[in-house]
Scaffold this active site. Structure first.
Site, short mmCIF file in Angstrom:
data_model
loop_
_atom_site.label_atom_id
_atom_site.label_comp_id
_atom_site.label_asym_id
_atom_site.label_seq_id
_atom_site.Cartn_x
_atom_site.Cartn_y
_atom_site.Cartn_z
N TYR A 83 0.83 -1.21 0.00
CA TYR A 83 0.00 0.00 0.00
C TYR A 83 0.86 1.26 0.00
CZ TYR A 83 -3.05 3.77 1.15
OH TYR A 83 -3.69 4.98 1.11
N LYS A 84 1.93 1.26 0.80
CA LYS A 84 2.78 2.46 0.87
C LYS A 84 3.37 2.78 -0.51
CE LYS A 84 4.86 5.93 2.72
NZ LYS A 84 6.06 5.92 3.53
N LEU A 85 3.76 1.76 -1.25
CA LEU A 85 4.31 2.01 -2.58
C LEU A 85 3.24 2.53 -3.53
CD1 LEU A 85 6.69 -1.07 -2.96
CD2 LEU A 85 7.28 1.27 -2.31
#
Length: 295
Positions: free
Chosen positions: A172-174
């Protein structure tokens, strides 16, 4: 309270480590540039000369470093934090850095091979949020392990989102960082069009940030782009934005999903870094587009 090893004392790590100290934990901290440890030592942290030393006898070990290379350096090798683990020292491993998905999975397997528990825990928020314990955590890992870690996670966060198993938090962060990179590039392009149209750019920046296409990225970066100040109090540099964009594009490719807009953003940030502005704010991308338009 627990003994915690903390690896990395940059803008974000400093605030996170301070919050753990204020929660009553003993914090053994390591940073490659030792001078950055002074503020934490002044608040009671114990400076260590290596990641391994910082991990000695720790019940949990956090890392908040810049990229895969730095993460590999603090975890692996004879002086890495994992070298301090053994049958009597089995700390919980909490990796908060923004890293490539492939490295996170490799590191988590290395941790599991040592009989340790791993939490995939990239964060979002500015350094001020780190200092105030208001970060949002994007979590991947076992629910039971995350529940067990709350004495360590609550002091640094105001919100936690559990996306699934190990790797899901980083995934998700990417995704969200890649979207942010695209938004920053799009904001720069929009402002240049508005400039040529003769609009009041301060008014445009305000409208963009609060309108239907607005977001924190748009609101923050549009104001910096209009001000033209990309060197003062840099919160997020072009170099780190390029790294995050590259990791995001690579991850999409590994999944078989071409990131057309992300690739364009990556190329633009690469030009900015290649031009010597790696330490400038990410908002300076507007100058890359301005030069391109003038050709």
């Amino acid at each position: 309270m627990a003994k915690i090893g903390f690896l990395g004392a940059g803008n974000m790590g400093n605030g996170m480590a301070l919050r753990l100290l204020e929660a009553g934990h003993t914090v053994q901290v390591y940073n490659r540039t030792q001078s950055k440890l002074a503020p934490l030592v002044g608040r009671g942290a114990i400076a260590k000369n290596s990641a391994r030393e910082a991990a000695e006898s720790a019940e949990a070990i956090f890392a908040m470093v810049g990229d895969d290379i730095a993460s590999q350096a603090v975890w692996l090798g004879d002086e890495g934090a994992l070298a301090a683990t053994n049958s009597s020292n089995k700390p919980l491993i909490i990796e908060c850095s923004t890293l490539s998905h492939s490295w996170v999975m490799e590191l988590s397997r290395n941790v599991a091979d040592r009989g340790l528990q791993y939490i995939d825990c990239p964060v979002t928020g500015l350094p001020e949020a780190a200092l105030s314990g208001a970060l949002t955590l994007f979590l991947g890992g076992s629910k039971s392990v995350i529940s067990m870690a709350q004495d360590y996670l609550r002091p640094i966060s105001s919100k936690q989102i559990h996306f699934g198993e190990i790797g899901a938090g980083t995934a998700y962060k990417l995704v969200v960082n890649l979207m942010g990179s695209i938004q920053i590039a799009a904001t720069a392009e929009a402002l240049l069009v508005a400039e040529r149209a003769g609009l009041d750019l301060n008014m445009v920046a305000e409208a963009l940030g609060t309108g239907g296409s607005g977001s924190p990225q748009v609101a923050n970066n549009s104001k910096l782009m209009v001000a033209g100040d990309h060197e003062t109090n840099v919160v997020f540099s072009s170099n780190w934005r390029l790294k995050d964009t590259r990791y995001g594009v690579d991850f999409a490719g590994q999944l078989g999903q071409a990131s057309l807009l992300g690739t364009v953003a990556q190329e633009l940030f690469q030009r900015l870094v290649d031009a010597g502005f790696a330490d400038s704010a990410e908002s300076k991308i507007i100058d890359v587009l301005r030069v391109q338009s003038d050709k």
